[in-house]
Design a protein around this motif. Sequence first.
Motif, PDB file in Angstrom:
ATOM      1  N   LEU A 174       0.851  -1.189   0.000  1.00 20.89           N
ATOM      2  CA  LEU A 174       0.000   0.000   0.000  1.00 20.89           C
ATOM      3  C   LEU A 174       0.882   1.231   0.000  1.00 20.89           C
ATOM      4  O   LEU A 174       1.827   1.319   0.796  1.00 20.89           O
ATOM      5  N   ARG A 175       0.597   2.187  -0.880  1.00 21.12           N
ATOM      6  CA  ARG A 175       1.325   3.463  -0.935  1.00 21.12           C
ATOM      7  C   ARG A 175       0.309   4.581  -0.834  1.00 21.12           C
ATOM      8  O   ARG A 175      -0.725   4.541  -1.512  1.00 21.12           O
ATOM      9  N   MET A 176       0.596   5.560   0.002  1.00 15.29           N
ATOM     10  CA  MET A 176      -0.425   6.579   0.248  1.00 15.29           C
ATOM     11  C   MET A 176       0.175   7.965   0.385  1.00 15.29           C
ATOM     12  O   MET A 176       1.187   8.151   1.053  1.00 15.29           O
ATOM     13  N   ASP A 177      -0.490   8.927  -0.238  1.00 14.48           N
ATOM     14  CA  ASP A 177      -0.205  10.334   0.024  1.00 14.48           C
ATOM     15  C   ASP A 177      -1.206  10.756   1.106  1.00 14.48           C
ATOM     16  O   ASP A 177      -2.354  11.101   0.814  1.00 14.48           O
ATOM     17  N   GLY A 178      -0.765  10.658   2.366  1.00 19.07           N
ATOM     18  CA  GLY A 178      -1.660  10.849   3.514  1.00 19.07           C
ATOM     19  C   GLY A 178      -2.386  12.175   3.507  1.00 19.07           C
ATOM     20  O   GLY A 178      -3.600  12.242   3.731  1.00 19.07           O
ATOM     21  N   ARG A 179      -1.653  13.257   3.193  1.00 20.96           N
ATOM     22  CA  ARG A 179      -2.272  14.596   3.185  1.00 20.96           C
ATOM     23  C   ARG A 179      -3.388  14.693   2.140  1.00 20.96           C
ATOM     24  O   ARG A 179      -4.452  15.252   2.396  1.00 20.96           O
ATOM     25  N   ALA A 180      -3.104  14.122   0.926  1.00 21.95           N
ATOM     26  CA  ALA A 180      -4.105  14.188  -0.158  1.00 21.95           C
ATOM     27  C   ALA A 180      -5.367  13.422   0.244  1.00 21.95           C
ATOM     28  O   ALA A 180      -6.492  13.869  -0.012  1.00 21.95           O
ATOM     29  N   ILE A 181      -5.168  12.279   0.899  1.00 16.28           N
ATOM     30  CA  ILE A 181      -6.333  11.479   1.303  1.00 16.28           C
ATOM     31  C   ILE A 181      -7.103  12.191   2.413  1.00 16.28           C
ATOM     32  O   ILE A 181      -8.334  12.179   2.439  1.00 16.28           O
ATOM     33  N   PHE A 182      -6.381  12.805   3.307  1.00 17.11           N
ATOM     34  CA  PHE A 182      -7.016  13.561   4.392  1.00 17.11           C
ATOM     35  C   PHE A 182      -7.910  14.667   3.800  1.00 17.11           C
ATOM     36  O   PHE A 182      -9.080  14.815   4.180  1.00 17.11           O
ATOM     37  N   ASP A 183      -7.361  15.411   2.854  1.00 18.95           N
ATOM     38  CA  ASP A 183      -8.121  16.502   2.214  1.00 18.95           C
ATOM     39  C   ASP A 183      -9.340  15.952   1.477  1.00 18.95           C
ATOM     40  O   ASP A 183     -10.436  16.489   1.579  1.00 18.95           O
TER      41      ASP A 183
ATOM     42  N   LYS B 245     -34.015  -1.214  17.081  1.00 21.39           N
ATOM     43  CA  LYS B 245     -34.897  -1.358  15.914  1.00 21.39           C
ATOM     44  C   LYS B 245     -35.637  -0.030  15.691  1.00 21.39           C
ATOM     45  O   LYS B 245     -36.120   0.572  16.644  1.00 21.39           O
ATOM     46  N   GLY B 246     -35.648   0.411  14.466  1.00 20.33           N
ATOM     47  CA  GLY B 246     -36.343   1.667  14.138  1.00 20.33           C
ATOM     48  C   GLY B 246     -35.402   2.860  14.046  1.00 20.33           C
ATOM     49  O   GLY B 246     -35.781   3.896  13.506  1.00 20.33           O
ATOM     50  N   ASP B 247     -34.180   2.725  14.577  1.00 21.25           N
ATOM     51  CA  ASP B 247     -33.215   3.828  14.465  1.00 21.25           C
ATOM     52  C   ASP B 247     -32.858   4.062  12.993  1.00 21.25           C
ATOM     53  O   ASP B 247     -32.753   3.107  12.213  1.00 21.25           O
ATOM     54  N   VAL B 248     -32.617   5.333  12.664  1.00 23.69           N
ATOM     55  CA  VAL B 248     -32.215   5.674  11.295  1.00 23.69           C
ATOM     56  C   VAL B 248     -30.836   6.335  11.349  1.00 23.69           C
ATOM     57  O   VAL B 248     -30.598   7.232  12.167  1.00 23.69           O
ATOM     58  N   GLY B 249     -29.932   5.867  10.526  1.00 25.07           N
ATOM     59  CA  GLY B 249     -28.579   6.414  10.567  1.00 25.07           C
ATOM     60  C   GLY B 249     -27.941   6.452   9.203  1.00 25.07           C
ATOM     61  O   GLY B 249     -28.502   6.006   8.194  1.00 25.07           O
ATOM     62  N   VAL B 250     -26.737   7.020   9.193  1.00 29.14           N
ATOM     63  CA  VAL B 250     -25.967   7.148   7.952  1.00 29.14           C
ATOM     64  C   VAL B 250     -24.732   6.265   8.069  1.00 29.14           C
ATOM     65  O   VAL B 250     -24.059   6.272   9.114  1.00 29.14           O
ATOM     66  N   ILE B 251     -24.449   5.490   7.026  1.00 27.36           N
ATOM     67  CA  ILE B 251     -23.161   4.805   6.944  1.00 27.36           C
ATOM     68  C   ILE B 251     -22.413   5.443   5.768  1.00 27.36           C
ATOM     69  O   ILE B 251     -22.997   5.676   4.710  1.00 27.36           O
ATOM     70  N   THR B 252     -21.149   5.749   5.982  1.00 28.28           N
ATOM     71  CA  THR B 252     -20.444   6.496   4.935  1.00 28.28           C
ATOM     72  C   THR B 252     -18.974   6.075   4.840  1.00 28.28           C
ATOM     73  O   THR B 252     -18.273   6.029   5.847  1.00 28.28           O
ATOM     74  N   GLY B 253     -18.557   5.748   3.627  1.00 25.10           N
ATOM     75  CA  GLY B 253     -17.181   5.280   3.421  1.00 25.10           C
ATOM     76  C   GLY B 253     -16.461   6.107   2.370  1.00 25.10           C
ATOM     77  O   GLY B 253     -17.084   6.784   1.556  1.00 25.10           O
ATOM     78  N   PHE B 254     -15.147   6.046   2.401  1.00 19.62           N
ATOM     79  CA  PHE B 254     -14.334   6.758   1.406  1.00 19.62           C
ATOM     80  C   PHE B 254     -13.000   6.052   1.319  1.00 19.62           C
ATOM     81  O   PHE B 254     -12.573   5.396   2.278  1.00 19.62           O
ATOM     82  N   GLY B 255     -12.351   6.182   0.185  1.00 25.36           N
ATOM     83  CA  GLY B 255     -11.019   5.580   0.110  1.00 25.36           C
ATOM     84  C   GLY B 255     -10.482   5.471  -1.297  1.00 25.36           C
ATOM     85  O   GLY B 255     -10.851   6.259  -2.185  1.00 25.36           O
ATOM     86  N   ALA B 256      -9.617   4.454  -1.476  1.00 23.63           N
ATOM     87  CA  ALA B 256      -8.869   4.328  -2.729  1.00 23.63           C
ATOM     88  C   ALA B 256      -9.813   4.230  -3.914  1.00 23.63           C
ATOM     89  O   ALA B 256     -10.943   3.779  -3.813  1.00 23.63           O
ATOM     90  N   GLY B 257      -9.301   4.676  -5.028  1.00 23.06           N
ATOM     91  CA  GLY B 257     -10.094   4.696  -6.274  1.00 23.06           C
ATOM     92  C   GLY B 257      -9.877   5.978  -7.073  1.00 23.06           C
ATOM     93  O   GLY B 257      -9.406   5.937  -8.167  1.00 23.06           O
ATOM     94  N   LEU B 258     -10.134   7.124  -6.470  1.00 24.34           N
ATOM     95  CA  LEU B 258     -10.754   7.358  -5.171  1.00 24.34           C
ATOM     96  C   LEU B 258     -12.266   7.109  -5.268  1.00 24.34           C
ATOM     97  O   LEU B 258     -12.849   7.308  -6.335  1.00 24.34           O
ATOM     98  N   THR B 259     -12.851   6.718  -4.161  1.00 24.20           N
ATOM     99  CA  THR B 259     -14.277   6.398  -4.137  1.00 24.20           C
ATOM    100  C   THR B 259     -14.899   6.915  -2.845  1.00 24.20           C
ATOM    101  O   THR B 259     -14.197   7.090  -1.848  1.00 24.20           O
ATOM    102  N   TRP B 260     -16.206   7.116  -2.881  1.00 20.80           N
ATOM    103  CA  TRP B 260     -16.936   7.417  -1.651  1.00 20.80           C
ATOM    104  C   TRP B 260     -18.371   6.914  -1.793  1.00 20.80           C
ATOM    105  O   TRP B 260     -18.856   6.693  -2.910  1.00 20.80           O
ATOM    106  N   GLY B 261     -19.035   6.717  -0.672  1.00 24.84           N
ATOM    107  CA  GLY B 261     -20.424   6.273  -0.727  1.00 24.84           C
ATOM    108  C   GLY B 261     -21.091   6.429   0.626  1.00 24.84           C
ATOM    109  O   GLY B 261     -20.484   6.132   1.652  1.00 24.84           O
ATOM    110  N   SER B 262     -22.328   6.944   0.601  1.00 22.60           N
ATOM    111  CA  SER B 262     -23.091   7.117   1.839  1.00 22.60           C
ATOM    112  C   SER B 262     -24.481   6.515   1.655  1.00 22.60           C
ATOM    113  O   SER B 262     -25.041   6.578   0.557  1.00 22.60           O
ATOM    114  N   MET B 263     -25.015   5.964   2.735  1.00 21.10           N
ATOM    115  CA  MET B 263     -26.374   5.397   2.694  1.00 21.10           C
ATOM    116  C   MET B 263     -27.151   5.815   3.919  1.00 21.10           C
ATOM    117  O   MET B 263     -26.576   5.909   5.015  1.00 21.10           O
ATOM    118  N   LEU B 264     -28.445   6.024   3.712  1.00 16.15           N
ATOM    119  CA  LEU B 264     -29.351   6.260   4.837  1.00 16.15           C
ATOM    120  C   LEU B 264     -30.020   4.915   5.121  1.00 16.15           C
ATOM    121  O   LEU B 264     -30.621   4.318   4.212  1.00 16.15           O
TER     122      LEU B 264
END
Length: 324
Positions: free
Chosen positions: A212-221, A302-321
């Motif tokens: 794995l190789r990462m530009d940490g600052r770029a990913i943080f931004d 049961k009945g709670d509503v929340g957000v799950i949200t991911g981001f990462g290599a690709g770069l990619t991101w995705g959120s769901m209610l």
Amino acid sequence: MIFSKITATGAYVPDMVITNDDMSKIVDTNDEWITSRSGIKRRHFSNGENTSDIAARTAEKIIQNSGIEPLDIDIIIVASVSSDYTTPSTACIVQSKIGAKNAVAFDIGAACSGFIFGLSVADKYIKTGVYKNAIVIGAEVLSKYLDFGDRGTCVLFGDGAGGVLIEATDEKTGILAEELGSDGDKGMALTGGFSPASNAFNKFNSNADRNLRMDGRAIFDFATRSVPKSVKKLLDDCNFNYEEVDFVIPHQANKRIVEIISRKLKIPMNKFYMNMDEYGNTSSASIPIALNEMVEKGIIKKGDVGVITGFGAGLTWGSMLVKI
Ligand code: COA
């Protein structure tokens, strides 16, 4: 209309615990740096188990926590960037290990957004009536891809797997809305497993690099810009009141990133679940491991509503209610 209800969760994390002090014995780092920069205190590393092993253990736990029999499973999707093999897929190995002979099985590679992307695909099969249920797992043995000489990267990641069973229902619950995206232009900021186009007739190729190789600052931004934007679009598009969000499960990459996301969205930190102190960043596994932990601890009802949200290599991101 058909909805995909989350009817069971499960997770499996290897039991070899590596503390920040353990890391400082093999690389020039220390607990204070890692904790203050990331919120990570420990991570679990494989003691020989590969990705398909921990994914299969997770599938077994999901089955135990549900009423389903292996032969009744319609699809198995494994999200991973650390599969045992290029082929067969980890999902096919899991299918064999758990005896889910009637399932269609395949993998998805969207790195730390992989679980969300996999769930999105499974949700469409269910919403279109093609299948009645799906197991979606995020599973990673990232330790095999870490360069233990690169202190800016190796201290951040861990191994583990988590997943869910989703089933068709007429009730308006489960996956209510989603917002996904990709930005391939910035993909080189986080790479792993580079394999050059080398063959017996081609002598002009570059070197393979499995780490794995990462530009940490770029990913943080990227994370602190893309995640708030994605969650905002998700909630605004369905006119969902931010105050009615019961919980947020962010990808467990970094506590500082989560604090900025909370501030930008004006959703208080106490609604954000975090366990990166224990597991580090387990990529596609981090959201389902956290979800399973919240269910096991009774934090989500049961009945709670929340957000799950991911981001990462690709770069990619995705959120769901999601409604539990
Ligand atoms: N231990 C001690 N010092 C370290 C270190 C470590 N493990 N890793 C880097 N450093 C040093 C650097 O060499 C640098 O030293 P220098 O100033 O003498 O050159 C210093 O710490 C600061 O490094 P920098 O990279 O600027 O730190 P940072 O505040 O940006 O934090 C990250 C680095 C990686 C923690 C941060 O950029 C980050 O969290 N990025 C996002 C990473 C991520 O979440 N990736 C996964 C996404 S799915």
